[in-house]
Design a protein around this motif. Structure first.
Motif, mmCIF file in Angstrom:
data_model
loop_
_atom_site.group_PDB
_atom_site.id
_atom_site.type_symbol
_atom_site.label_atom_id
_atom_site.label_comp_id
_atom_site.label_asym_id
_atom_site.label_seq_id
_atom_site.Cartn_x
_atom_site.Cartn_y
_atom_site.Cartn_z
ATOM 1 N N TYR A 1 0.849 -1.206 0.000
ATOM 2 C CA TYR A 1 0.000 0.000 0.000
ATOM 3 C C TYR A 1 0.876 1.244 0.000
ATOM 4 C CZ TYR A 1 -4.455 -2.366 1.083
ATOM 5 O OH TYR A 1 -5.594 -3.125 1.046
ATOM 6 N N GLY B 1 2.621 1.853 -3.286
ATOM 7 C CA GLY B 1 1.735 2.032 -4.433
ATOM 8 C C GLY B 1 1.595 0.814 -5.322
ATOM 9 N N GLN C 1 -3.400 -1.260 -4.686
ATOM 10 C CA GLN C 1 -4.363 -0.167 -4.623
ATOM 11 C C GLN C 1 -5.355 -0.400 -3.481
ATOM 12 O OE1 GLN C 1 -4.107 2.662 -6.500
ATOM 13 N NE2 GLN C 1 -2.191 1.656 -7.041
ATOM 14 N N ASN D 1 -3.663 3.279 1.129
ATOM 15 C CA ASN D 1 -2.446 3.845 0.537
ATOM 16 C C ASN D 1 -2.036 5.120 1.272
ATOM 17 O OD1 ASN D 1 -4.198 2.590 -1.790
ATOM 18 N ND2 ASN D 1 -2.049 2.250 -2.294
ATOM 19 N N ARG E 1 1.448 5.407 3.849
ATOM 20 C CA ARG E 1 2.544 6.322 3.507
ATOM 21 C C ARG E 1 3.213 6.929 4.723
ATOM 22 N NH1 ARG E 1 -0.469 9.815 -0.314
ATOM 23 N NH2 ARG E 1 -1.179 8.155 -1.644
#
Length: 101
Positions: free
Chosen positions: A67, A70, A73, A78, A82
């Motif tokens: 995730y 990338g 999906q 996502n 990060r």
């Protein structure tokens, strides 16, 4: 003991003894954000959100990194992923993985 040193001794004891009695696992702190959607302790009765109970930590780690990078999906994962380092992902996954056992 000198009466003037008693407050200092109490402070030093408080700094080293009391926090360790209330120490919380860092993985648990990180995993708490997961539980808000995936259910407390990773258990949830919502068919649209995957419950994390009984998921192996290795699977959580690989999916969170996918995730984050990338390569997988998702609707919101996502963006969540990060914000985590490899270490943080591993800590939370290991904590969540223990909850299902």
């Amino acid at each position: 003991m000198n009466k003037k040193l008693l407050p200092l001794a109490g402070l030093l004891i408080g700094l080293f003894v009391i926090p360790s009695a209330h120490a919380v696992d860092r993985g648990e702190l990180l995993a708490n954000s997961c539980f808000s959607c995936h259910g407390y302790d990773g258990r949830l009765d919502n068919a649209e959100i995957i419950p994390l109970a009984n998921y192996p930590a290795s699977l959580i780690i690989s999916q969170m990194k996918a995730y984050r990078d990338g390569t997988r999906q998702g609707t919101i994962m996502n963006r969540h992923a990060r914000g985590y380092t490899d270490e943080e992902i591993e800590l939370m996954a290991n904590y969540i993985g223990l909850q299902g056992q």
